[in-house]
Structures are given as structure tokens and as C-alpha cells.
Scaffold this motif. Structure first.
Motif, PDB file in Angstrom:
ATOM      1  N   UNK A   1       0.912  -1.216   0.097  1.00 20.40           N
ATOM      2  CA  UNK A   1       0.036  -0.197  -0.238  1.00 20.40           C
ATOM      3  C   UNK A   1       0.726   1.294  -0.074  1.00 20.40           C
ATOM      4  N   UNK A   2       2.101   1.482   0.827  1.00 23.30           N
ATOM      5  CA  UNK A   2       2.887   2.333   0.810  1.00 23.30           C
ATOM      6  C   UNK A   2       3.307   2.484  -0.467  1.00 23.30           C
ATOM      7  N   UNK A   3       3.914   1.652  -1.373  1.00 26.81           N
ATOM      8  CA  UNK A   3       4.275   1.573  -2.457  1.00 26.81           C
ATOM      9  C   UNK A   3       3.355   2.016  -3.625  1.00 26.81           C
ATOM     10  N   UNK A   4       2.177   1.810  -3.426  1.00 27.45           N
ATOM     11  CA  UNK A   4       0.899   2.403  -4.440  1.00 27.45           C
ATOM     12  C   UNK A   4       0.933   3.915  -4.158  1.00 27.45           C
ATOM     13  N   UNK A   5       0.914   4.262  -2.788  1.00 32.22           N
ATOM     14  CA  UNK A   5       0.990   5.827  -2.664  1.00 32.22           C
ATOM     15  C   UNK A   5       2.150   6.408  -3.014  1.00 32.22           C
ATOM     16  N   UNK A   6       3.220   5.917  -2.890  1.00 29.69           N
ATOM     17  CA  UNK A   6       4.293   6.568  -3.346  1.00 29.69           C
ATOM     18  C   UNK A   6       4.154   6.725  -5.011  1.00 29.69           C
TER      19      UNK A   6
ATOM     20  N   UNK B   1      -4.598   8.072   1.097  1.00 30.27           N
ATOM     21  CA  UNK B   1      -4.268   8.560   2.094  1.00 30.27           C
ATOM     22  C   UNK B   1      -4.842   7.984   3.382  1.00 30.27           C
ATOM     23  N   UNK B   2      -6.376   7.849   3.232  1.00 33.27           N
ATOM     24  CA  UNK B   2      -6.827   7.146   4.540  1.00 33.27           C
ATOM     25  C   UNK B   2      -6.568   5.971   4.890  1.00 33.27           C
ATOM     26  N   UNK B   3      -6.452   5.024   3.726  1.00 37.17           N
ATOM     27  CA  UNK B   3      -5.868   3.603   4.188  1.00 37.17           C
ATOM     28  C   UNK B   3      -4.290   3.890   4.521  1.00 37.17           C
ATOM     29  N   UNK B   4      -3.397   4.650   4.131  1.00 38.80           N
ATOM     30  CA  UNK B   4      -2.327   4.552   4.656  1.00 38.80           C
ATOM     31  C   UNK B   4      -2.287   5.160   5.931  1.00 38.80           C
ATOM     32  N   UNK B   5      -2.794   6.366   6.069  1.00 41.49           N
ATOM     33  CA  UNK B   5      -2.920   6.582   7.672  1.00 41.49           C
ATOM     34  C   UNK B   5      -3.414   5.767   8.482  1.00 41.49           C
TER      35      UNK B   5
ATOM     36  N   UNK C   1      -2.470   1.976  12.986  1.00 39.46           N
ATOM     37  CA  UNK C   1      -2.262   0.699  13.580  1.00 39.46           C
ATOM     38  C   UNK C   1      -0.606   0.471  14.232  1.00 39.46           C
ATOM     39  N   UNK C   2       0.211   0.730  13.032  1.00 36.68           N
ATOM     40  CA  UNK C   2       1.645   0.328  13.436  1.00 36.68           C
ATOM     41  C   UNK C   2       2.285   1.007  14.759  1.00 36.68           C
ATOM     42  N   UNK C   3       1.838   2.415  14.720  1.00 43.17           N
ATOM     43  CA  UNK C   3       2.321   3.273  15.841  1.00 43.17           C
ATOM     44  C   UNK C   3       1.862   2.784  16.920  1.00 43.17           C
TER      45      UNK C   3
END
Length: 139
Positions: free
Chosen positions: A56-61, A76-80, A85-87
Motif C-alpha cells: 500500500x505504501x508503494x502504491x501511494x508513493x 491517504x486514508x488507508x495509509x493513515x 495501527x503500526x504506531x
């Protein structure tokens, strides 16, 4: 031709994300129907969390680098959500709590699935739009 290749790439990345989320949802459904034990289900899902986040980060990038701002804003909402979740260290499924959180985890995966299907249709629309636009310029 370049824009068409970019949209084809977006399409296949979204399809890969869909496959990851569908597999996670299938593991949760198997757990619900008692076809698989909690440890195996949690380990299978947890193995796919980081590939999902990275894809997903690669797609956004890629959206940002190629200048497709609308598609980047849709990601952006999916990435956020993934970063949040990770943080909070809530991205992995705990084996001991998997039955208590089963319905919640399924709802999250279903929402992700619906969001990714929306992104798939958007990328498919723009891919077809670029094919038709290139055909107009050839004549």
C-alpha cells in the motif's frame, strides 16, 4: 503510452492488495468455522500484515511520483489507518485474543476489501480512459 503503463501498474498493485486482504479474510472465516486453529490463523495473517502495508505504501508513493494526485489522495486514508495501527502496535493479531476480536477483525478486513474494490474501479476507469484518449490521438 506512459500513462497507460502507469495505470496498468496501479491496477496490478491494487489487485495484489485485494489478494492479501481476501486471504486474511479467508483465514478469519476458517477460524470462525473451526477449520483452523487460532495459532495457525494468527501466524498466517501476521505474515501478511507487513507485505500489505508495504504494498500500500508503494502504491501511494507511485501515485505521488507519477503526479496522480487524486489517486494519491484516495490512498491517504488507508495509509493513515495502517500507520496508526503500526504506531499503536495494534497491527498484529494476538493468538490469545483472536476469538474475542474475531468479529471486529472481520469487519476491518471487509471494510478494507470494499475500499480496495473502489480503488480498483477507479484505476480501471482511468486505465480505460487513457486507452480511449490515446486512440483518439492516433487518428
Amino acid at each position: 503510452m506512459g500513462y497507460l503503463l502507469v495505470w496498468v501498474l496501479f491496477f496490478f498493485v491494487v489487485v495484489a492488495l485485494l489478494a492479501l486482504v481476501v486471504y486474511q479474510l479467508m483465514c478469519l472465516a476458517d477460524l470462525e468455522f473451526d477449520y483452523i486453529n487460532p495459532y495457525d490463523s494468527a501466524s498466517r495473517i501476521n505474515k501478511l500484515i507487513f507485505p500489505e502495508f508495504v504494498t500500500q505504501a508503494v502504491l501511494c508513493f507511485l501515485c505521488l511520483v507519477t503526479g496522480h494526485w487524486v489517486m494519491a489522495l484516495l490512498n491517504v486514508p488507508y495509509m493513515y489507518y495502517n500507520v496508526r495501527l503500526y504506531m499503536r502496535r495494534q497491527h498484529l493479531i494476538d493468538v490469545t485474543e483472536i476469538f474475542n476480536l474475531l468479529s471486529r477483525e472481520k469487519k476491518i478486513r471487509i471494510f478494507k476489501l470494499a475500499y480496495l474494490i473502489f480503488l480498483l474501479f477507479v484505476s480501471l476507469f482511468w486505465m480505460i480512459w487513457n486507452v480511449l484518449e490515446e486512440d483518439e490521438h492516433e487518428f
